[in-house]
Design a protein around this motif. Sequence first.
Motif, short mmCIF file in Angstrom:
data_model
loop_
_atom_site.label_atom_id
_atom_site.label_comp_id
_atom_site.label_asym_id
_atom_site.label_seq_id
_atom_site.Cartn_x
_atom_site.Cartn_y
_atom_site.Cartn_z
N LYS A 119 -27.58 56.36 3.22
CA LYS A 119 -28.94 56.02 2.83
C LYS A 119 -29.70 57.26 2.38
CE LYS A 119 -33.16 53.70 4.38
NZ LYS A 119 -34.06 54.81 3.97
N ALA A 120 -29.47 58.40 3.07
CA ALA A 120 -30.13 59.64 2.69
C ALA A 120 -29.71 60.06 1.28
CB ALA A 120 -29.80 60.74 3.70
N LEU A 121 -28.42 59.90 0.96
CA LEU A 121 -27.95 60.23 -0.38
C LEU A 121 -28.61 59.32 -1.41
CD1 LEU A 121 -26.10 61.64 -2.41
CD2 LEU A 121 -24.33 59.95 -1.87
N GLN A 122 -28.68 58.02 -1.11
CA GLN A 122 -29.30 57.08 -2.05
C GLN A 122 -30.76 57.44 -2.29
OE1 GLN A 122 -27.45 54.38 -3.57
NE2 GLN A 122 -29.19 54.79 -4.90
N ASP A 123 -31.47 57.80 -1.24
CA ASP A 123 -32.88 58.21 -1.39
C ASP A 123 -32.98 59.48 -2.23
OD1 ASP A 123 -33.62 56.06 0.16
OD2 ASP A 123 -33.84 57.23 2.01
N TRP A 124 -32.04 60.42 -2.02
CA TRP A 124 -32.05 61.67 -2.78
C TRP A 124 -31.82 61.42 -4.26
CZ3 TRP A 124 -28.86 64.51 -5.93
CH2 TRP A 124 -29.20 65.86 -6.12
N VAL A 125 -30.84 60.55 -4.57
CA VAL A 125 -30.54 60.23 -5.97
C VAL A 125 -31.72 59.53 -6.62
CG1 VAL A 125 -29.07 58.86 -7.50
CG2 VAL A 125 -28.05 60.14 -5.62
N ASN A 126 -32.34 58.59 -5.90
CA ASN A 126 -33.49 57.87 -6.45
C ASN A 126 -34.64 58.83 -6.78
OD1 ASN A 126 -32.10 55.48 -6.18
ND2 ASN A 126 -33.09 54.90 -4.26
N THR A 127 -34.84 59.82 -5.94
CA THR A 127 -35.89 60.81 -6.18
C THR A 127 -35.51 61.71 -7.36
OG1 THR A 127 -36.53 60.82 -3.85
CG2 THR A 127 -37.22 62.70 -5.18
N GLU A 128 -34.25 62.16 -7.38
CA GLU A 128 -33.78 63.06 -8.43
C GLU A 128 -33.78 62.37 -9.80
OE1 GLU A 128 -32.63 66.40 -10.27
OE2 GLU A 128 -33.20 66.23 -8.15
N ARG A 129 -33.61 61.08 -9.81
CA ARG A 129 -33.55 60.32 -11.06
C ARG A 129 -34.79 60.54 -11.92
NH1 ARG A 129 -31.23 54.29 -11.78
NH2 ARG A 129 -32.03 53.82 -13.87
N SER A 130 -35.95 60.71 -11.28
CA SER A 130 -37.19 60.90 -12.03
C SER A 130 -37.22 62.23 -12.77
CB SER A 130 -38.40 60.81 -11.08
OG SER A 130 -38.35 61.84 -10.11
N ASN A 131 -36.32 63.14 -12.43
CA ASN A 131 -36.25 64.45 -13.10
C ASN A 131 -35.31 64.45 -14.29
OD1 ASN A 131 -37.99 65.57 -11.13
ND2 ASN A 131 -36.25 65.95 -9.76
N GLN A 189 -23.76 66.90 2.36
CA GLN A 189 -24.78 67.95 2.29
C GLN A 189 -26.17 67.38 2.52
OE1 GLN A 189 -24.46 71.25 -0.60
NE2 GLN A 189 -26.40 70.55 -1.46
N VAL A 190 -26.48 66.29 1.83
CA VAL A 190 -27.79 65.65 2.01
C VAL A 190 -27.89 65.07 3.41
CG1 VAL A 190 -29.31 63.79 1.21
CG2 VAL A 190 -28.04 65.17 -0.46
N GLY A 191 -26.76 64.57 3.94
CA GLY A 191 -26.75 63.94 5.25
C GLY A 191 -26.96 64.89 6.41
N GLU A 192 -26.97 66.20 6.14
CA GLU A 192 -27.23 67.16 7.21
C GLU A 192 -28.64 66.98 7.78
OE1 GLU A 192 -26.52 71.03 5.67
OE2 GLU A 192 -24.34 70.80 5.56
N SER A 193 -29.51 66.32 7.02
CA SER A 193 -30.88 66.09 7.50
C SER A 193 -30.96 64.93 8.49
CB SER A 193 -31.80 65.79 6.31
OG SER A 193 -31.39 64.60 5.63
N VAL A 194 -29.88 64.15 8.59
CA VAL A 194 -29.87 63.02 9.53
C VAL A 194 -29.76 63.57 10.96
CG1 VAL A 194 -28.62 60.97 10.30
CG2 VAL A 194 -28.84 61.46 7.85
N PRO A 195 -30.66 63.18 11.85
CA PRO A 195 -30.64 63.74 13.21
C PRO A 195 -29.49 63.19 14.04
CG PRO A 195 -32.29 62.01 13.06
CD PRO A 195 -31.77 62.22 11.65
N LEU A 196 -29.20 63.86 15.14
CA LEU A 196 -28.18 63.39 16.07
C LEU A 196 -28.73 62.33 17.01
CD1 LEU A 196 -26.48 66.80 16.96
CD2 LEU A 196 -25.60 65.01 15.43
N VAL A 197 -30.04 62.36 17.26
CA VAL A 197 -30.69 61.37 18.12
C VAL A 197 -31.86 60.77 17.36
CG1 VAL A 197 -30.00 62.53 20.25
CG2 VAL A 197 -32.20 63.08 19.19
#
Length: 369
Positions: A317-329, A186-194
């Motif tokens: 990597k996108a998931l890891q970044d998302w979790v790191n950001t969410e951790r502060s909440n 789900q988070v990885g949907e933001s990763v572009p194709l190019v």
Amino acid sequence: MSSGRPLRVDKRRVAMQQPVLRRRQKLTIGFLAVSFLIVISIFIIGYMVVFVMPHRELVVRVDGVEYTRGDLVELVRIRQKSSEFLGGTFDASNGIFESLQLMVENEILSQMAPSQGIFVSEEEIDEQISLIMRPEQDMAFGKSEEQILRETEERHLNYLNTIQIDEATHRSLVHKAILREKFRQQVGESVPLVAEQVHLFRLVMPQTGEMDIMGVKFEDATRDLTDPDRLQMAYIEIAREFSVDIPEKVRMGGDMGWIAKGVIPDYERDFFLLEPGELSDPVKNKDNMTQTFFFMISERQTARELSVDVREELKSKALQDWVNTERSNHDVYAIFNSDIYDWVFQQLRLSSKAPTPTPDPLQSILNSG
């Protein structure tokens, strides 16, 4: 002079001494009983201090949900045993810390899943277990589906028995793994194709290597070259002469392939802005301080299609970044130090026949849980 008659016993005196003797016997028995209780208490206290209390010490808490040292040991042990069961390897040096991080991250994901519309059904858990325990294609060739299902179930039961965990614990781990993968997609949907990419080459030299000579030869070999193919051939010749990288990488002339931003974040700033034909400054190898890296690129494309492997890596990597950001909440407490590491490591050695704890080829499952 003895008269030969038997001595007379003073019965009154004996009768008076008996209560005193009984009191002394009671005192002696009481003292022995108290001493025994003290010894037993010391043993019990020592057992509690050494074997019970450390297991109950808190290592992770996420919004009130707590995990102890014992929970950490159990998770690492399961990953270790799973690795042995499936013929993989486990790096205890990193595996213990990674397991603690997974405790934190997976608890955050579990708490966030309902608000993100992410759920895992019992059927999905069954399918995942069957997929992992199913015989390899070459082992299943020529067998009926009924026989394959039977062997799958037998292998699953053998796994539970070998790892020494119950069905509920295993299903909980699989649940967490599936949940994590759903978040990753789900988070990885933001990763572009190019994405912008560079064709990267790497040369590894010892600190005492002939860096100046290599630099001069590099300049001579690449002078006035602009064609990517010719630049690549020049790089390959230089790498094969000077690089002390692993043999396979030296044979390939240090070719790292097409690299997008985020794939090698630790060294990205050292090579991504290079011009084709330009040699990077010397860069210390963060994993081996006796070595130095030199990077070079032969070509740059601003919109190149990402390979499947690279896109999957960027999703992680996108998931890891998302979790790191969410951790502060979240209210997160986690402690890890050398004492905890040494204790966990010792527990693993006690629970394994292996001389050292050896991370998990159920990586798709237990590396996530």
